[in-house]
Design a protein around this motif. Structure first.
Motif, short mmCIF file in Angstrom:
data_model
loop_
_atom_site.label_atom_id
_atom_site.label_comp_id
_atom_site.label_asym_id
_atom_site.label_seq_id
_atom_site.Cartn_x
_atom_site.Cartn_y
_atom_site.Cartn_z
N THR A 48 0.84 -1.20 0.00
CA THR A 48 0.00 0.00 0.00
C THR A 48 0.88 1.26 0.00
OG1 THR A 48 -0.21 -0.16 2.41
CG2 THR A 48 -1.97 -1.12 1.08
N GLY A 49 2.09 1.14 0.54
CA GLY A 49 3.02 2.27 0.53
C GLY A 49 3.42 2.67 -0.88
N GLU A 50 3.63 1.66 -1.74
CA GLU A 50 4.00 1.95 -3.13
C GLU A 50 2.81 2.57 -3.87
OE1 GLU A 50 6.61 2.18 -4.79
OE2 GLU A 50 6.02 2.01 -6.90
N ILE A 51 1.61 2.08 -3.61
CA ILE A 51 0.42 2.68 -4.22
C ILE A 51 0.34 4.16 -3.84
CG2 ILE A 51 -2.12 2.69 -4.21
CD1 ILE A 51 -1.96 -0.40 -3.79
N ASP A 52 0.56 4.44 -2.56
CA ASP A 52 0.51 5.83 -2.08
C ASP A 52 1.59 6.69 -2.74
OD1 ASP A 52 -0.52 7.87 -0.05
OD2 ASP A 52 1.64 7.84 0.36
N ARG A 53 2.80 6.10 -2.90
CA ARG A 53 3.89 6.85 -3.53
C ARG A 53 3.51 7.23 -4.96
NH1 ARG A 53 7.89 6.69 -6.72
NH2 ARG A 53 7.45 4.58 -7.46
N LEU A 54 2.88 6.29 -5.68
CA LEU A 54 2.44 6.58 -7.06
C LEU A 54 1.38 7.67 -7.07
CD1 LEU A 54 2.30 2.87 -8.29
CD2 LEU A 54 3.90 4.64 -9.10
N ILE A 55 0.48 7.64 -6.08
CA ILE A 55 -0.56 8.68 -6.00
C ILE A 55 0.08 10.05 -5.78
CG2 ILE A 55 -2.49 9.55 -4.59
CD1 ILE A 55 -3.31 6.55 -4.24
N GLU A 56 1.05 10.10 -4.87
CA GLU A 56 1.72 11.38 -4.61
C GLU A 56 2.38 11.91 -5.88
OE1 GLU A 56 4.19 11.43 -1.09
OE2 GLU A 56 4.94 13.45 -1.56
N GLU A 57 2.99 10.99 -6.64
CA GLU A 57 3.62 11.37 -7.91
C GLU A 57 2.59 11.95 -8.89
OE1 GLU A 57 7.26 8.37 -8.64
OE2 GLU A 57 5.67 8.21 -10.16
N MET A 58 1.42 11.31 -8.94
CA MET A 58 0.37 11.77 -9.87
C MET A 58 -0.14 13.15 -9.47
SD MET A 58 -1.95 8.42 -10.70
CE MET A 58 -1.39 6.91 -9.98
N VAL A 59 -0.28 13.38 -8.17
CA VAL A 59 -0.73 14.70 -7.69
C VAL A 59 0.30 15.76 -8.09
CG1 VAL A 59 -1.31 16.08 -5.65
CG2 VAL A 59 -2.03 13.67 -5.76
N ASP A 60 1.58 15.44 -7.86
CA ASP A 60 2.66 16.38 -8.21
C ASP A 60 2.68 16.65 -9.71
OD1 ASP A 60 3.45 16.48 -5.61
OD2 ASP A 60 5.16 15.12 -5.82
N ALA A 61 2.58 15.56 -10.50
CA ALA A 61 2.65 15.70 -11.96
C ALA A 61 1.54 16.60 -12.49
CB ALA A 61 2.58 14.31 -12.62
N ALA A 62 0.41 16.62 -11.78
CA ALA A 62 -0.72 17.45 -12.22
C ALA A 62 -0.56 18.90 -11.75
CB ALA A 62 -2.03 16.85 -11.69
N GLY A 63 0.51 19.16 -11.00
CA GLY A 63 0.70 20.52 -10.47
C GLY A 63 -0.28 20.86 -9.36
N ALA A 64 -0.84 19.81 -8.74
CA ALA A 64 -1.81 20.02 -7.66
C ALA A 64 -1.15 19.74 -6.32
CB ALA A 64 -3.02 19.10 -7.87
N LYS A 65 -1.96 19.82 -5.25
CA LYS A 65 -1.45 19.52 -3.91
C LYS A 65 -2.30 18.43 -3.27
CE LYS A 65 -0.56 22.32 -0.72
NZ LYS A 65 -0.60 23.40 0.29
#
Ligand code: MF3
Ligand code: CO
Ligand code: CO
Length: 269
Positions: A48-65
């Motif tokens: 689940t930690g890796e899933i969360d890491r990918l989510i954080e990356e997607m949020v960053d990539a979108a320029g969001a927070k």
């Protein structure tokens, strides 16, 4: 933020303006897209930690927070709640195994607007009983959403959810609720997923809130683990949840967090 453009009801519920729906759609759409895209990362052996890491990356990539990183000391971009975890599961190093069901809950901030949504996923093969729980929980959310229109009440939403869930011999969690949101993460009212028709605040055009029922196969009681976040079913029964962020329109409801890919069910993903 410019508060002068919106007013507050006597229950302390903010009424947003017509143009604010567009901001909520941008935030909601990003949360929904992340929930679409993360489906590919859910499989047995994954953490689940890796899933969360990918989510954080997607949020960053979108320029969001991420709204959750730093919220009351929380450190992750998602909550991931596996099997008998009801909500607020903390991502970590535990491996998903075949047949595990999980809720992934993501809240993003886009241009100051909050988009909050969660869905169910499965690692590997979905059991019949988990599939039934997930379908009932999904349909319960939509019973609640269908009760949204000006002039109805928050009690109508809760009553619709509770009646449906209990008709399926499952139980609605009482210890956690939906919430107002908009330019803030959690605002009045508490959106209960149970209740009596005609009670509670009256819905008005321009109200923004979440509906996020948690449904248990067993009893409704929960307890919070020693980490002070993770909520589990007391009887260890399986639990499921779906969440949408919605707005009240002149004649009904606008769902901000609908899947762009039409994928909301683990078996359709
Ligand atoms: N997204 C959750 C909700 O639906 C709140 C998570 S707060 C956190 O309201 F800090 F646990 F992430
Ligand atoms: Co929420
Ligand atoms: Co949420």
């Amino acid at each position: 933020m410019d508060e002068s453009r919106s007013r507050m009801t006597k229950d302390g519920i903010r009424i947003y303006e017509a143009e604010d729906f567009a901001g909520m759609h941008r935030a909601g759409e990003l949360a929904a897209r992340i929930l679409d895209d993360i489906a590919a990362a859910v499989f047995p052996g994954q953490t689940t930690g890796e899933i969360d890491r990918l989510i954080e990356e997607m949020v960053d990539a979108a320029g969001a927070k991420s709204a959750t990183i730093g919220y009351k000391g929380y450190k992750h971009a998602s909550c991931i709640s596996v099997n008998h975890v009801v909500c607020h599961g903390i991502p970590g190093s535990k491996l998903l195994k075949d047949g595990d069901i999980l809720n992934i809950d993501v809240t993003v901030i886009v241009d100051g607007w909050f988009g909050d949504s969660s869905r169910m996923y499965v690692a590997g093969k979905l059991s019949r009983k988990a599939e039934r729980l997930i379908q009932v929980t999904h349909d319960a959310l939509f019973k609640g959403i269908e009760a949204v229109r000006p002039g109805r009440t928050f009690g109508d939403i809760g009553a619709a959810i509770q009646a449906y869930v209990e008709s399926q011999r499952m139980s609605v969690v009482r210890d956690f609720c939906g919430h107002g949101l908009g330019r803030v993460f959690h605002a009045p009212p508490n959106v209960l997923h149970y209740g009596r028709p005609g009670t509670g605040a009256v819905l008005e055009e321009g109200m923004f809130f979440t509906i996020e029922p948690m449904v248990n196969l067993g009893r409704p009681e929960t307890k919070v683990l020693a980490d002070d976040w993770t909520a589990v079913t007391r009887d260890k029964s399986l639990s499921a949840q779906f969440e949408h962020s919605v707005g009240v329109t002149a004649d009904g409801v606008d769902i901000f967090t609908l899947s762009p890919g039409g994928k909301f069910h683990p078996t359709w993903g």
